[in-house]
Design a protein around this motif. Structure first.
Motif, mmCIF file in Angstrom:
data_model
loop_
_atom_site.group_PDB
_atom_site.id
_atom_site.type_symbol
_atom_site.label_atom_id
_atom_site.label_comp_id
_atom_site.label_asym_id
_atom_site.label_seq_id
_atom_site.Cartn_x
_atom_site.Cartn_y
_atom_site.Cartn_z
ATOM 1 N N PRO A 167 37.841 49.041 48.790
ATOM 2 C CA PRO A 167 37.122 48.187 47.839
ATOM 3 C C PRO A 167 35.623 48.216 48.104
ATOM 4 O O PRO A 167 35.180 48.462 49.225
ATOM 5 C CB PRO A 167 37.696 46.795 48.106
ATOM 6 N N PRO A 168 34.825 47.955 47.064
ATOM 7 C CA PRO A 168 33.380 47.929 47.260
ATOM 8 C C PRO A 168 32.990 46.759 48.165
ATOM 9 O O PRO A 168 33.619 45.704 48.141
ATOM 10 C CB PRO A 168 32.819 47.739 45.851
ATOM 11 N N LEU A 177 35.393 34.156 34.795
ATOM 12 C CA LEU A 177 36.396 34.977 34.111
ATOM 13 C C LEU A 177 35.840 36.349 33.732
ATOM 14 O O LEU A 177 36.513 37.368 33.915
ATOM 15 C CB LEU A 177 36.905 34.262 32.862
ATOM 16 N N ARG A 178 34.634 36.389 33.221
ATOM 17 C CA ARG A 178 34.056 37.676 32.810
ATOM 18 C C ARG A 178 33.789 38.585 34.004
ATOM 19 O O ARG A 178 34.073 39.777 33.969
ATOM 20 C CB ARG A 178 32.780 37.449 32.017
ATOM 21 N N VAL A 179 33.228 38.021 35.058
ATOM 22 C CA VAL A 179 32.968 38.831 36.258
ATOM 23 C C VAL A 179 34.282 39.306 36.862
ATOM 24 O O VAL A 179 34.417 40.461 37.258
ATOM 25 C CB VAL A 179 32.127 38.028 37.283
ATOM 26 N N GLN A 206 35.489 43.145 37.398
ATOM 27 C CA GLN A 206 35.868 43.658 38.712
ATOM 28 C C GLN A 206 37.320 44.110 38.734
ATOM 29 O O GLN A 206 37.662 45.107 39.362
ATOM 30 C CB GLN A 206 35.617 42.589 39.774
ATOM 31 N N TYR A 207 38.190 43.391 38.037
ATOM 32 C CA TYR A 207 39.596 43.764 37.973
ATOM 33 C C TYR A 207 39.756 45.117 37.308
ATOM 34 O O TYR A 207 40.476 45.988 37.792
ATOM 35 C CB TYR A 207 40.375 42.685 37.212
ATOM 36 N N GLU A 231 39.631 52.455 39.667
ATOM 37 C CA GLU A 231 39.493 53.168 40.929
ATOM 38 C C GLU A 231 40.858 53.496 41.544
ATOM 39 O O GLU A 231 41.063 54.546 42.103
ATOM 40 C CB GLU A 231 38.672 52.340 41.915
ATOM 41 N N LYS A 232 41.774 52.552 41.407
ATOM 42 C CA LYS A 232 43.088 52.715 42.041
ATOM 43 C C LYS A 232 43.934 53.774 41.342
ATOM 44 O O LYS A 232 44.651 54.525 41.996
ATOM 45 C CB LYS A 232 43.804 51.355 42.035
ATOM 46 N N PHE A 233 43.852 53.803 40.027
ATOM 47 C CA PHE A 233 44.752 54.688 39.272
ATOM 48 C C PHE A 233 44.045 55.873 38.654
ATOM 49 O O PHE A 233 44.565 56.503 37.738
ATOM 50 C CB PHE A 233 45.483 53.866 38.193
#
Length: 126
Positions: A7-8, A109-111, A115-116, A122-124
């Motif tokens: 993760p960053p 919620l927006r941030v 990030q989600y 990045e993961k997939f």
């Protein structure tokens, strides 16, 4: 084979800015009631001149001792003891508070969504 997800990491400067921002918010939220306090009602001169006993104020010996430790006599304590708490809701303050909470909630919620989505990408990624 996919590489292990790392993760960053937030930089030290970003953590410092976040910490200072949160401290300023806490300080302002604690200071705001003092700055926005309504002016006290003037005490009537005849109410101060009348002698009043601790018993008339409904104070027992232990309460009287505590008042005296605070430097209050029965005449000085009377306006404090006899005044009732004001539980009126101020519409402007309530609206400002609600908007601040709602704005922060929308911001989080927006941030979080951004990030989600970044983590998922990045993961997939292939």
């Amino acid at each position: 084979m996919a590489a292990e997800y790392v993760p960053p990491v937030q930089k030290g400067f970003g953590q410092l800015v976040d910490s200072i921002f949160l401290l300023v918010l806490v300080y302002c939220s604690l200071l705001a009631p003092l700055l926005l306090k309504a002016p006290d009602k003037p005490v009537q001169a005849d109410a101060v001149k009348t002698q009043v006993s601790w018993r008339e104020l409904g104070q027992n010996a232990a309460m009287e001792a505590q008042w005296r430790k605070l430097g209050y006599g029965s005449e000085q304590a009377k306006p404090i003891v006899t005044s009732k708490f004001n539980y009126e809701i101020e519409p402007v303050s309530l609206t400002v508070t609600a908007l601040a909470i709602l704005s922060y909630f929308v911001f989080v919620l927006r941030v979080s969504e951004r990030q989600y989505r970044q983590v998922i990408a990045e993961k997939f990624q292939e």
